[in-house]
Design an enzyme around this catalytic site. Structure first.
Site, short mmCIF file in Angstrom:
data_model
loop_
_atom_site.label_atom_id
_atom_site.label_comp_id
_atom_site.label_asym_id
_atom_site.label_seq_id
_atom_site.Cartn_x
_atom_site.Cartn_y
_atom_site.Cartn_z
N LYS A 246 -36.68 90.38 23.41
CA LYS A 246 -37.35 91.01 24.29
C LYS A 246 -36.56 91.15 25.64
O LYS A 246 -35.73 89.97 25.84
CB LYS A 246 -38.70 90.03 24.72
CG LYS A 246 -39.60 89.75 23.59
CD LYS A 246 -40.48 91.06 23.28
CE LYS A 246 -41.35 91.09 22.19
NZ LYS A 246 -42.37 92.37 22.06
N ASP B 187 -36.99 95.14 23.17
CA ASP B 187 -38.49 95.59 23.91
C ASP B 187 -38.97 94.99 24.97
O ASP B 187 -38.51 93.91 25.45
CB ASP B 187 -39.23 94.88 22.80
CG ASP B 187 -40.75 95.23 23.00
OD1 ASP B 187 -40.94 95.82 23.65
OD2 ASP B 187 -41.60 94.97 22.12
N GLU C 230 -37.39 99.71 23.47
CA GLU C 230 -38.74 99.79 23.08
C GLU C 230 -39.73 99.71 24.02
O GLU C 230 -39.40 98.69 24.99
CB GLU C 230 -39.05 99.01 22.02
CG GLU C 230 -40.66 98.97 21.56
CD GLU C 230 -40.76 97.99 20.38
OE1 GLU C 230 -42.12 97.48 20.39
OE2 GLU C 230 -39.91 97.48 19.67
N GLU D 293 -46.65 101.69 20.03
CA GLU D 293 -47.55 100.75 19.83
C GLU D 293 -48.73 100.79 20.74
O GLU D 293 -49.93 99.98 20.53
CB GLU D 293 -47.02 99.24 20.00
CG GLU D 293 -46.64 98.88 21.31
CD GLU D 293 -46.14 97.46 21.27
OE1 GLU D 293 -46.80 96.26 21.63
OE2 GLU D 293 -44.98 97.07 20.92
N ASP E 298 -48.84 102.49 15.15
CA ASP E 298 -49.60 101.23 14.73
C ASP E 298 -50.66 101.71 14.03
O ASP E 298 -51.66 102.03 14.85
CB ASP E 298 -49.56 100.42 15.98
CG ASP E 298 -50.33 98.92 15.68
OD1 ASP E 298 -51.06 98.80 14.54
OD2 ASP E 298 -49.78 97.99 16.03
N HIS F 32 -45.19 99.23 14.45
CA HIS F 32 -45.33 97.88 15.39
C HIS F 32 -46.15 97.10 14.63
O HIS F 32 -47.40 97.44 14.14
CB HIS F 32 -46.05 98.39 16.99
CG HIS F 32 -46.51 97.07 17.28
ND1 HIS F 32 -47.74 96.76 17.57
CD2 HIS F 32 -45.73 96.03 18.13
CE1 HIS F 32 -48.00 95.66 18.07
NE2 HIS F 32 -46.74 95.18 18.54
#
Length: 368
Positions: free
Chosen positions: A168, A196, A222, A248, A271, A298
């Site tokens: 992250k 992400d 992401e 996502e 997703d 995701h």
């Protein structure tokens, strides 16, 4: 064919086993709506979807009051027709998360029912394009973790045969760079590092960040921007060599069409729990194939392994285990790759006793 005779609705609330923090939120709970559909032959299909802690009761009310009653008497095998009819029935609340999550629980149950009646696992019924999918892990890459913990998790994942991990981002840029660099130095080349941002940045900051990350050989960036900023994604994608991943937080296959047509992304992370089920998931995956874009969905690894193996352009499954407490066996992993179940149905071994025991009060309903 056999008509649907009754629908059972319930919800369980699953707590993450590790603390999950990203750039904008904490994932403290997975409300999991579950739908069980029975047809006139006595066959049962089980489907589900999820929230990250809010809105679950709204999903259950939409299922109870509107969607589940509309299933009674329908031919269970007419999955596409039912999905379209239910989408039209809720057109006043579409496109939106609550409606898509509710539709996903029904649609996955119908696919499970059909797969079981035909005696085929989902990955074969839906296409049978691949026999295994590489895994990357997210569980050790959360934003609150110290750099040493990121390194340890990446090394452990590599030792377990995984081909990549996700970190992250959203700290000050120099901290993000230092954290990614430490992991890259530890794992070396040949091991993918994905990042992400969870929609944290505006477009100018995302361009700046992408330039800082480019030298670190990351696999993708992401959700760098809010999901409805298509123009911003177009600008960003044109200003970086890093693959831009989205999906996502998109709730319609038509939204994916816009991203693909405008070259606003280079990885599709559709997703199944948020797009409205398997039916639209497959539409997105095949649409992405026409643009020569990879699918790397995701979350929901237990379901996405089958769907990824159904289509030729799926590249990765995200490893975040979450169904352990309500299943009797986990997803099969071999040499860091996810292997789809050979059993008829979605490939998820539900523990019905555990589900009944963990059902949230007031959410259990049977529609006849």
């Amino acid at each position: 064919m056999a008509k649907i005779t009754h629908v059972e609705l319930l919800m369980v609330d699953l707590k993450p086993k590790v603390k999950r923090v990203d750039a904008i939120q904490s994932f403290v709970s997975q409300e999991t709506p579950i739908v069980r559909i029975t047809d006139a032959d006595g066959a049962v299909g089980t489907g589900y979807s999820y929230t990250i802690g809010t809105g679950g009761h709204s999903v259950m009310e939409l299922l109870k009051r509107t969607l589940a009653p509309a299933l009674i008497g329908r031919e269970a095998h007419e999955i596409e027709r039912i999905w379209r009819d239910l989408l039209f029935l809720t057109h006043a609340t579409s496109v939106g998360a609550i409606t898509s999550i509710a539709l996903a629980a029904i649609d996955t149950a119908l696919w499970d029912l059909q797969s079981r009646k035909l005696g085929l696992p989902l990955h074969l019924l839906a296409g049978g394009a691949q026999s295994e999918i590489p895994l990357y892990t997210t569980e050790g890459g959360w934003l609150h973790l110290e750099t040493s913990a990121l390194v340890d998790d990446a090394l452990r994942a590599r030792a377990d045969g995984f081909s990549g991990c996700k970190i992250k981002v959203g700290r000050p840029v120099h901290e993000d760079v230092a954290r990614i660099s430490a992991v890259r130095e530890a794992v070396g080349q040949g091991f993918e590092i994905f990042t992400d941002a969870n929609q944290k940045f505006n477009v100018d900051e995302a361009i700046r960040r992408a330039r800082a990350y480019e030298a670190l050989d990351i696999g993708w960036l992401e959700e760098p921007l809010t999901a409805d900023d298509i123009e911003g994604h177009v600008r960003l994608n044109a200003h970086t060599s890093i693959s831009i991943a989205v999906g996502e937080s998109l709730y319609s296959h038509l939204h994916f069409r816009e991203y693909l047509e405008r070259h606003a992304c280079s990885i599709v992370q559709v997703d199944v729990g948020r797009i409205g089920g398997i039916t639209p998931w497959l539409k997105v995956a095949h649409m992405a194939e026409a643009f020569n874009i990879a699918v790397c969905p995701h979350f929901l690894m237990e379901l996405h392994v089958a769907l990824c193996c159904a289509v030729p352009n799926a590249r990765w499954v995200e490893y975040i285990p979450q169904l352990d407490t309500i299943t009797t066996e986990g997803m099969t992993i071999r040499d860091g790759k996810a292997i789809p179940s050979s059993a008829p149905g979605l490939g998820i071994a539900w523990d019905l006793e555990a589900i009944e025991r963990m059902t949230v009060d007031g959410t259990h309903t049977i529609i006849v």
